[in-house]
Design an enzyme around this catalytic site. Structure first.
Site, PDB file in Angstrom:
ATOM      1  CG  ASP A  32      -1.770   1.185   1.363  1.00  0.00           C
ATOM      2  OD1 ASP A  32      -2.445   1.518   0.371  1.00  0.00           O
ATOM      3  OD2 ASP A  32      -1.776   1.821   2.437  1.00  0.00           O
ATOM      4  CG  ASP A  34      -1.981   7.519   0.368  1.00  0.00           C
ATOM      5  OD1 ASP A  34      -1.183   8.439   0.132  1.00  0.00           O
ATOM      6  OD2 ASP A  34      -2.836   7.145  -0.451  1.00  0.00           O
ATOM      7  CG  ASP A 199      -1.766   2.581   6.281  1.00  0.00           C
ATOM      8  OD1 ASP A 199      -2.116   3.712   6.694  1.00  0.00           O
ATOM      9  OD2 ASP A 199      -2.076   2.155   5.159  1.00  0.00           O
TER      10      ASP A 199
END
Length: 261
Positions: A32, A34, A199
């Site tokens: 991922d 961001d 996250d």
């Protein structure tokens, strides 16, 4: 099938650093973006808090956790509905975009990211970015971080036409896996031999739904909301703590100080 467990030659003057024995075998690493690779989740929080404050509303991490990992139209609709702000999702996205233009070019890699990604690249481990961010936002975020993003073999964004459904559906990770296979000419890679780095709880669920191994690195505030979370293979506070050997990947190498002995 490629094997990331192949022996490697350690250059003179270095030593391998490991703290684990292999528990899983990984061929592909899918990241991922961001809040995992770069500090844009912090910027998203600041920007959305500013916008909602204009409407007398607040933005807490409980609401943020529901939005992380979603594509922008989906997250905007939920934000407006749950915050009660007197604006449309389209108005919110327009205001947000103006602030993003100012701030996203200044985002930076998070701790441990450059070391890990450079290491995987040097060891010829296939690596991809799979982000829900649309391509226009990816370009904005990556413009001053080419030293990071040029290392990746594949970049998949949330508005890619091959992605039918956003996270928590697994589509984006399947697209990233398939493009890595095509890039390297591999015929077959098992999902269980792919490691997803995430996250957000929604991203973790997408990785679990893909039947891949999932490493969860939550922001400290999101982590407090979820002291436990079903699904991830491993949970770390930072990518600085990542040990490749746990996933049967080549170990990090550390410089050995030469004292002239």
């Amino acid at each position: 099938m490629p094997s990331s467990a192949a022996s490697t030659t350690v250059p003179a003057g270095t030593t391998t650093t490991t703290a684990a024995t292999p528990a899983h075998h990984i061929d592909y690493c899918i990241f991922d973006m961001d809040g995992l690779l770069i500090n844009t989740e912090t910027l998203y929080t600041e920007i959305t808090s500013e916008i909602l404050a204009r409407y007398g509303k607040t933005y807490d991490f409980e609401l943020k956790a529901k939005l992380m990992g979603l594509r922008e139209k989906e997250s905007a609709a939920i934000l407006v509905a749950e915050s009660g702000a007197d604006m449309t999702p389209e108005e919110y996205l327009h205001e947000r975009h103006l602030l993003q233009l100012e701030r996203f070019p200044h985002c930076v890699p998070l701790p441990g990211v450059m070391r890990l990604v450079k290491h995987l690249k040097a060891k010829k481990i296939p690596i991809a970015v799979a982000t829900s961010s649309y391509r226009k936002n990816f370009n904005l975020k990556s413009m001053n971080n080419q030293h990071l993003f040029t290392l990746f073999d594949v970049i998949v964004c949330g508005d890619d036409p091959a992605i039918e459904n956003g996270k928590p559906n697994p589509d984006i990770f399947f697209v990233a896996r398939d493009r890595l296979k095509e890039h390297f000419g591999h015929k077959e890679i098992k999902n269980e031999n792919c490691l997803v780095f995430e996250d957000s709880p929604i991203g973790v669920q997408a990785g679990v739904n893909a039947e891949m191994k999932v490493l969860w690195v939550p922001d400290v505030n999101i982590g407090r909301l979820y002291p436990t979370l079903d699904g991830p293979t491993q949970r770390l506070d930072s990518l600085e703590e990542f040990d490749p050997v746990f996933y049967d990947l080549p170990p990090f190498e550390a410089e050995v100080e030469n004292n002239g002995a």
